[in-house]
Write an enzyme that holds these catalytic residues in place. Structure first.
Site, PDB file in Angstrom:
ATOM      1  N   THR A  74      85.110  18.882  25.125  1.00 29.35           N
ATOM      2  CA  THR A  74      84.155  18.107  25.923  1.00 29.35           C
ATOM      3  C   THR A  74      84.872  16.850  26.417  1.00 29.35           C
ATOM      4  OG1 THR A  74      82.417  18.917  24.475  1.00 29.35           O
ATOM      5  CG2 THR A  74      81.863  17.047  25.871  1.00 29.35           C
ATOM      6  N   ALA A 144      83.400  35.487  15.678  1.00 22.55           N
ATOM      7  CA  ALA A 144      83.037  34.308  14.888  1.00 22.55           C
ATOM      8  C   ALA A 144      84.121  34.098  13.842  1.00 22.55           C
ATOM      9  CB  ALA A 144      81.679  34.521  14.221  1.00 22.55           C
ATOM     10  N   GLU A 145      84.380  32.838  13.506  1.00 25.70           N
ATOM     11  CA  GLU A 145      85.414  32.542  12.521  1.00 25.70           C
ATOM     12  C   GLU A 145      84.996  33.067  11.148  1.00 25.70           C
ATOM     13  OE1 GLU A 145      86.889  28.511  12.552  1.00 25.70           O
ATOM     14  OE2 GLU A 145      86.543  28.453  14.702  1.00 25.70           O
ATOM     15  N   ALA A 202      75.557  31.239  27.520  1.00 23.02           N
ATOM     16  CA  ALA A 202      74.181  31.630  27.191  1.00 23.02           C
ATOM     17  C   ALA A 202      74.109  32.220  25.786  1.00 23.02           C
ATOM     18  CB  ALA A 202      73.658  32.624  28.222  1.00 23.02           C
ATOM     19  N   CYS A 256      82.191  25.672  18.951  1.00 23.58           N
ATOM     20  CA  CYS A 256      81.586  26.205  20.176  1.00 23.58           C
ATOM     21  C   CYS A 256      80.168  25.757  20.464  1.00 23.58           C
ATOM     22  CB  CYS A 256      81.584  27.731  20.108  1.00 23.58           C
ATOM     23  SG  CYS A 256      83.214  28.421  20.280  1.00 23.58           S
TER      24      CYS A 256
HETATM   25  C1  UDX Z   1      80.148  31.143  17.171  1.00 18.74           C
HETATM   26  C2  UDX Z   1      79.552  32.450  17.721  1.00 18.74           C
HETATM   27  O1  UDX Z   1      78.884  33.138  16.653  1.00 18.74           O
HETATM   28  C3  UDX Z   1      80.650  33.309  18.323  1.00 18.74           C
HETATM   29  O2  UDX Z   1      80.077  34.469  18.918  1.00 18.74           O
HETATM   30  C4  UDX Z   1      81.392  32.511  19.376  1.00 18.74           C
HETATM   31  O3  UDX Z   1      82.457  33.273  19.892  1.00 18.74           O
HETATM   32  C5  UDX Z   1      81.916  31.208  18.789  1.00 18.74           C
HETATM   33  O4  UDX Z   1      80.865  30.472  18.198  1.00 18.74           O
HETATM   34  P1  UDX Z   1      81.471  30.428  14.975  1.00 18.74           P
HETATM   35  O5  UDX Z   1      81.414  29.037  15.524  1.00 18.74           O
HETATM   36  O6  UDX Z   1      82.763  30.923  14.442  1.00 18.74           O
HETATM   37  O7  UDX Z   1      81.008  31.470  16.093  1.00 18.74           O
HETATM   38  O8  UDX Z   1      80.421  30.496  13.767  1.00 18.74           O
HETATM   39  P2  UDX Z   1      78.968  31.090  13.505  1.00 18.74           P
HETATM   40  O9  UDX Z   1      79.054  32.118  12.463  1.00 18.74           O
HETATM   41  O10 UDX Z   1      78.260  31.471  14.745  1.00 18.74           O
HETATM   42  O11 UDX Z   1      78.238  29.828  12.838  1.00 18.74           O
HETATM   43  C6  UDX Z   1      78.052  28.606  13.542  1.00 18.74           C
HETATM   44  C7  UDX Z   1      77.333  27.601  12.685  1.00 18.74           C
HETATM   45  O12 UDX Z   1      75.972  27.954  12.509  1.00 18.74           O
HETATM   46  C8  UDX Z   1      77.909  27.435  11.278  1.00 18.74           C
HETATM   47  O13 UDX Z   1      77.928  26.072  10.939  1.00 18.74           O
HETATM   48  C9  UDX Z   1      76.942  28.203  10.416  1.00 18.74           C
HETATM   49  O14 UDX Z   1      76.927  27.751   9.086  1.00 18.74           O
HETATM   50  C10 UDX Z   1      75.627  27.906  11.124  1.00 18.74           C
HETATM   51  N1  UDX Z   1      74.580  28.926  10.883  1.00 18.74           N
HETATM   52  C11 UDX Z   1      74.764  30.223  11.236  1.00 18.74           C
HETATM   53  C12 UDX Z   1      73.368  28.523  10.317  1.00 18.74           C
HETATM   54  O15 UDX Z   1      73.170  27.354  10.000  1.00 18.74           O
HETATM   55  N2  UDX Z   1      72.380  29.464  10.129  1.00 18.74           N
HETATM   56  C13 UDX Z   1      72.547  30.777  10.471  1.00 18.74           C
HETATM   57  O16 UDX Z   1      71.597  31.562  10.279  1.00 18.74           O
HETATM   58  C14 UDX Z   1      73.769  31.170  11.042  1.00 18.74           C
END
Ligand code: UDX
Length: 464
Positions: A74, A144-145, A202, A256
C-alpha cells in the site's frame, strides 16, 4: 514456481531476484521462508529444471513466459497514500523486461495489483518494444500461507485473464497448457484481463468480510450470552453460506486482506462509488474494532490496568504454520497493551525476536487508528522480551493472551503454568482454541471471543 517445476519436468523454471542474499538462501538448505512441504518440492527439482539466480536480465531475455511477482504494498505517501497500491516495483520490472527482451514474450501478472494495471504495463511494454510482441496475462494466486503447497497441488480454480484478441487467446492457451499438466481443465477459468484482476481483490474482500461478519457477531454474542461457535456452526450448515472462514478471532491479518480491501476502496472512490467504498471500508474497521475490543477486555478484567503487569503473549504470527507477521493482529494487541504499560513476554515458535521488535516499533501510515493501537515508543519496546518457550513466557505472569492458534498451545501443561502464575490468573483466548472448561477447573479466569462470559468478566465490563 517450484510447483510448476515439479509438475512440468520438461519446462525449465528460473526464479530471479535482484536481492542476492535471498537467492543464496534459495540455493541453500535453509530456504528463506517457512512453508510446510516447500522444502521437499524445492529439493526434488532444484538443479534439474528449477534454478535460482540473481542474473535477472539474462534469464528474462531467454524466457518465453515471465511471471512478475514483485510486491505491491500500500502506498505510504502521495496520491492515494494508505489505500492505493504502490506499483513502483511493477513498473521498473516492466521497463527492465522491455529493455532486455529480444524475442516475443508472455508477461504474467502474479502480484495482486489493482484493476487495470495490466493496461498500464502493456503500455510500458509496447511503447518500448522495439518490434517485439508482448502479451499480458493476469494470473492471480489464491494460495493461502501454511497450506500453500496443498493449495497449489489441488487448486479450487486457476484464473487466467487475457486480451480477447487472437494473440491474447493464444497466450491464454499457452499458460493454460502449463497448468493443464496437473489441474483438471474445468478448474481453469479464462476471462478478460480486468475480470481476472478484479476477481482477486473481490475474493479476498469476500473472505475478509466473512471474518468481520462473524467477529461482529462475536461482540453481540458476548453481550447476549450466545456462543459464536454455535452460531457459526448453525449458519455454516446452510449450503448457501458454507462452513469455512467463520471462525471468530482477534482479527484477520496477513499480507493480503487489508491491503486488497483498501485497494478496492480506493478504486471505488476513484470511480465515484462512495457507498460501495464505504461498504468495504467497514470490513477493515470492524477488524480494528475487534483488536481494540480484545485489548479492552484484557485491561478491564485486570482491574482496569495492566501497568507493570507481566502478560504472556502466545503466538505472534498472523496464523499458525507460518512465520509471517505482516498485518498480524498481534501487533495491534501488543501495542495496545504496551500503551497501558504492560510488560510483555512473547513466544512464537516461528517468529524471531528481531522481527517482533521491528513490528512493534514500526510507524504505520494509518492515522485513523485509535490512539492506544498506535506505534509505541522505543522505551515501551524495552518492556518486551521474546522467549523460547511458553513456560518461560507465562512464568510469573498475570495473564496469557493466545494470539495465534499454534497446535502446541493446546497441549501445554496448564496446571503447571497456573501454579507458576500470579493469582488471579487469566487466559484471553483470541483464537478460540483453548479447552475452556479444563482451564476453568484449574482455576483460570478465561475469556474466549464470542463465548458466554465468565462471571468475573461480567462484573468488569469492557468499555470501548
Ligand atoms: C489469503 C487468502 O485466503 C488467499 O486466497 C490469498 O491468496 C491470500 O490471502 P492468507 O493471508 O495466507 O491467504 O491467510 P488466510 O488463511 O486466508 O487467513 C487470513 C487471516 O484470517 C488470518 O489471520 C487468519 O487467522 C484469519 N482467519 C481466517 C480468521 O480469523 N477466521 C477464519 O475463519 C479464517
Amino acid at each position: 514456481m517450484a510447483v510448476i517445476a515439479l509438475k512440468c519436468p520438461k519446462i525449465e523454471v528460473v526464479v530471479v531476484d535482484i536481492f542476492e542474499p535471498r537467492i543464496i538462501a534459495w540455493n541453500s538448505d535453509q530456504l528463506p521462508i517457512y512453508e510446510p512441504g516447500l522444502d521437499d518440492v524445492v529439493k526434488q527439482c532444484r538443479g534439474k529444471n528449477l534454478f535460482f539466480s540473481k542474473d535477472v536480465e539474462k534469464h528474462v531475455a531467454e524466457a518465453d513466459i515471465v511471471f512478475v511477482s514483485v510486491n505491491t504494498p500500500t502506498k505510504t505517501q502521495g496520491l492515494g497514500a494508505g489505500k492505493a497500491a504502490d506499483l513502483t516495483y511493477w513498473e521498473s520490472a516492466a521497463r527492465m523486461i522491455a529493455d532486455v527482451s529480444k524475442s516475443d514474450k508472455i508477461v504474467v501478472e502474479k502480484s495482486t495489483v489493482p484493476v487495470k494495471t495490466a493496461e498500464a504495463i502493456e503500455k510500458i511494454l509496447t511503447h518500448n518494444s522495439k518490434g517485439i510482441n508482448f502479451q499480458i496475462l493476469s494470473n492471480p494466486e489464491f494460495l493461502a500461507e501454511g497450506t500453500a503447497i496443498q493449495d497449489l497441488f489441488k487448486p479450487d480454480r486457476v484464473l487466467i485473464g487475457g486480451r480477447e484478441t487472437p494473440e491474447g487467446q493464444k497466450a491464454i492457451q499457452a499458460l493454460k497448457d502449463v497448468y493443464a499438466h496437473w489441474v483438471p481443465a474445468e478448474r481453469i477459468i479464462c476471462t478478460n484481463l480486468w475480470s481476472a484482476e478484479l476477481s482477486k481483490l473481490a475474493a479476498n474482500a469476500f473472505l475478509a468480510q466473512r471474518i468481520s461478519s462473524v467477529n461482529a457477531m462475536s461482540a453481540l454474542c458476548e453481550a447476549t450470552g450466545a456462543d459464536v461457535s454455535q452460531v457459526s456452526h448453525a449458519i455454516g450448515k446452510d449450503t448457501r453460506i458454507g462452513p469455512k472462514f467463520l471462525n471468530a478471532s482477534v482479527g484477520f491479518g496477513g499480507s493480503c486482506f487489508q491491503k486488497d480491501i483498501l485497494n478496492l476502496v480506493y478504486i471505488c472512490e476513484c470511480n465515484g462509488l462512495t457507498e460501495v467504498a464505504n461498504y468495504w471500508k467497514q470490513v477493515v474497521q470492524v477488524n480494528e474494532y475487534q483488536k481494540t475490543r480484545f485489548v479492552n477486555r484484557v485491561v478491564s478484567s485486570m482491574f482496569n490496568t495492566v501497568s507493570g503487569k507481566k502478560i504472556a503473549i502466545l503466538g505472534f504470527a498472523f496464523k499458525k504454520d507460518t512465520g509471517d507477521t505482516r498485518e498480524t493482529p498481534a501487533i495491534g494487541v501488543c501495542q495496545g497493551l504496551l500503551g497501558d504499560k504492560a510488560i510483555l513476554s512473547i513466544y512464537d515458535p516461528q517468529v524471531p525476536q528481531e522481527q517482533i521488535q521491528r513490528d512493534l516499533s514500526m510507524h504505520k501510515s494509518e492515522l485513523d487508528k485509535p490512539p492506544h493501537l498506535r506505534p509505541v515508543s522505543p522505551i515501551a519496546i524495552e518492556q518486551v522480551t521474546c522467549v523460547r518457550d511458553a513456560y518461560e513466557a507465562t512464568k510469573g505472569a498475570h495473564g496469557i493472551c493466545v494470539l495465534t492458534e499454534w497446535d502446541e498451545f493446546k497441549t501445554l501443561d496448564y496446571q503447571k503454568i497456573y501454579n507458576d502464575m500470579q493469582k488471579p490468573a487469566f487466559v484471553f483466548d483470541g483464537r478460540n482454541v483453548m479447552d475452556v472448561d479444563k482451564l476453568r477447573q484449574i482455576g483460570f479466569i478465561v475469556y474466549s471471543i464470542g463465548k458466554p462470559l465468565d462471571a468475573w468478566l461480567k462484573d468488569m465490563p469492557a468499555v470501548a
